[in-house]
Design a protein around this motif. Sequence first.
Motif, PDB file in Angstrom:
ATOM      1  N   ALA A   1       0.835  -1.203   0.000  1.00 28.17           N
ATOM      2  CA  ALA A   1       0.000   0.000   0.000  1.00 28.17           C
ATOM      3  C   ALA A   1       0.869   1.252   0.000  1.00 28.17           C
ATOM      4  O   ALA A   1       1.868   1.329   0.715  1.00 28.17           O
ATOM      5  N   ARG A   2       0.469   2.204  -0.832  1.00 23.59           N
ATOM      6  CA  ARG A   2       1.197   3.461  -0.893  1.00 23.59           C
ATOM      7  C   ARG A   2       0.493   4.508  -0.043  1.00 23.59           C
ATOM      8  O   ARG A   2      -0.736   4.491   0.075  1.00 23.59           O
ATOM      9  N   PRO A   3       1.243   5.424   0.555  1.00 25.38           N
ATOM     10  CA  PRO A   3       0.588   6.461   1.357  1.00 25.38           C
ATOM     11  C   PRO A   3      -0.275   7.347   0.484  1.00 25.38           C
ATOM     12  O   PRO A   3      -0.022   7.488  -0.723  1.00 25.38           O
ATOM     13  N   PRO A   4      -1.328   7.945   1.060  1.00 29.95           N
ATOM     14  CA  PRO A   4      -2.170   8.861   0.281  1.00 29.95           C
ATOM     15  C   PRO A   4      -1.323   9.972  -0.333  1.00 29.95           C
ATOM     16  O   PRO A   4      -0.357  10.446   0.258  1.00 29.95           O
ATOM     17  N   ARG A   5      -1.688  10.381  -1.521  1.00 29.15           N
ATOM     18  CA  ARG A   5      -0.930  11.419  -2.196  1.00 29.15           C
ATOM     19  C   ARG A   5      -1.897  12.437  -2.803  1.00 29.15           C
ATOM     20  O   ARG A   5      -3.022  12.092  -3.176  1.00 29.15           O
ATOM     21  N   PRO A   6      -1.477  13.678  -2.904  1.00 29.66           N
ATOM     22  CA  PRO A   6      -2.328  14.653  -3.580  1.00 29.66           C
ATOM     23  C   PRO A   6      -2.366  14.356  -5.073  1.00 29.66           C
ATOM     24  O   PRO A   6      -1.513  13.653  -5.601  1.00 29.66           O
ATOM     25  N   TYR A   7      -3.348  14.862  -5.730  1.00 25.57           N
ATOM     26  CA  TYR A   7      -3.397  14.654  -7.172  1.00 25.57           C
ATOM     27  C   TYR A   7      -3.632  15.980  -7.872  1.00 25.57           C
ATOM     28  O   TYR A   7      -4.293  16.875  -7.354  1.00 25.57           O
ATOM     29  N   GLU A   8      -3.058  16.075  -9.046  1.00 28.18           N
ATOM     30  CA  GLU A   8      -3.254  17.258  -9.864  1.00 28.18           C
ATOM     31  C   GLU A   8      -4.374  16.994 -10.855  1.00 28.18           C
ATOM     32  O   GLU A   8      -4.534  15.891 -11.354  1.00 28.18           O
ATOM     33  N   LEU A   9      -5.150  18.031 -11.124  1.00 25.19           N
ATOM     34  CA  LEU A   9      -6.223  17.887 -12.094  1.00 25.19           C
ATOM     35  C   LEU A   9      -5.640  17.540 -13.458  1.00 25.19           C
ATOM     36  O   LEU A   9      -4.578  18.039 -13.842  1.00 25.19           O
ATOM     37  N   GLU A  10      -6.327  16.669 -14.157  1.00 28.85           N
ATOM     38  CA  GLU A  10      -5.866  16.290 -15.485  1.00 28.85           C
ATOM     39  C   GLU A  10      -5.972  17.488 -16.427  1.00 28.85           C
ATOM     40  O   GLU A  10      -6.937  18.260 -16.371  1.00 28.85           O
ATOM     41  N   GLU A  11      -4.996  17.620 -17.274  1.00 22.15           N
ATOM     42  CA  GLU A  11      -4.968  18.743 -18.201  1.00 22.15           C
ATOM     43  C   GLU A  11      -5.102  18.251 -19.630  1.00 22.15           C
ATOM     44  O   GLU A  11      -4.674  17.137 -19.976  1.00 22.15           O
TER      45      GLU A  11
END
Length: 280
Positions: A98-108
């Motif tokens: 399991a990977r730690p939660p990460r922020p995500y960038e809006l798809e462009e």
Amino acid sequence: MSDDPRRELAEFLRTRRTRLQPKDVGLEPGPRRRVAGLRREELALLAGVSSDYYQRMEQGRDVRPSEQVLDALAHALNFSAEETRHLHSLAAAARNPARPPRPYELEEVPDTTLRLLRGMTSPALVVGRFLDVLAWNPLGRALLGEFTRQPQKERNLLALFLHPEADRACPNRAATVAELIGMLRTQVAADPGHPRAVELVGELAVRSDEFAAVWALHDVEEPTRGQMRLNHPQVGELNLDWDAYPIPGNPGPVLMVCTAAEGSSDAERLQQLAALPGAP
């Protein structure tokens, strides 16, 4: 949506096992049968694995099935090619820690794709990995209407069709919703911890009992092509085919183009749509 990929794998196998009857795989049902579908030990026998090993898989325990075991299970369960690919995706996710939660960038959407959109004469959309509608051409805007004026996070294809009032605009709404949810599940399996996937599935499950019920079926669809049937308030019923074309680069948005057979009444209605004020 489960946060544990092993649990996702277990539930997918369980739902498929309980859908199969013994006669579907050449087995005699026998007397006093009390379980729905195949028993675990029957499936294990058909796939050539031990009952204990398969039971641990359905319990979501830390097992790491080989490609050969997965293929044997897929064959025993009469999986389609889509279901087989989904099984392998789930198993691959279950093998990785399991990977730690990460922020995500809006798809462009690349500028080159936006230029392509503006030059297209068919309704076209750019749809993100998890069915977010990111861009459209003028005819796509005319097709979707008020939906294009929703806040960005609300512009998701499932949000468009899940509303009960969508029955009037989409005669086969339930089938469309099932298809879209199957497409979403396929995408989620490829990156189960993606924050947008977790956020979207969680929100939809809370807001829509219909979504929660269909999501629990674990059906999968490949997001490559399909049909869209809409009752447009200004031009009437439209039966359109759509195809999704990957945009060059990393896995992400696709270009979804809607077309109608040349010379058909649907093609005529698309021409009427294009002639409306604000359309090209």
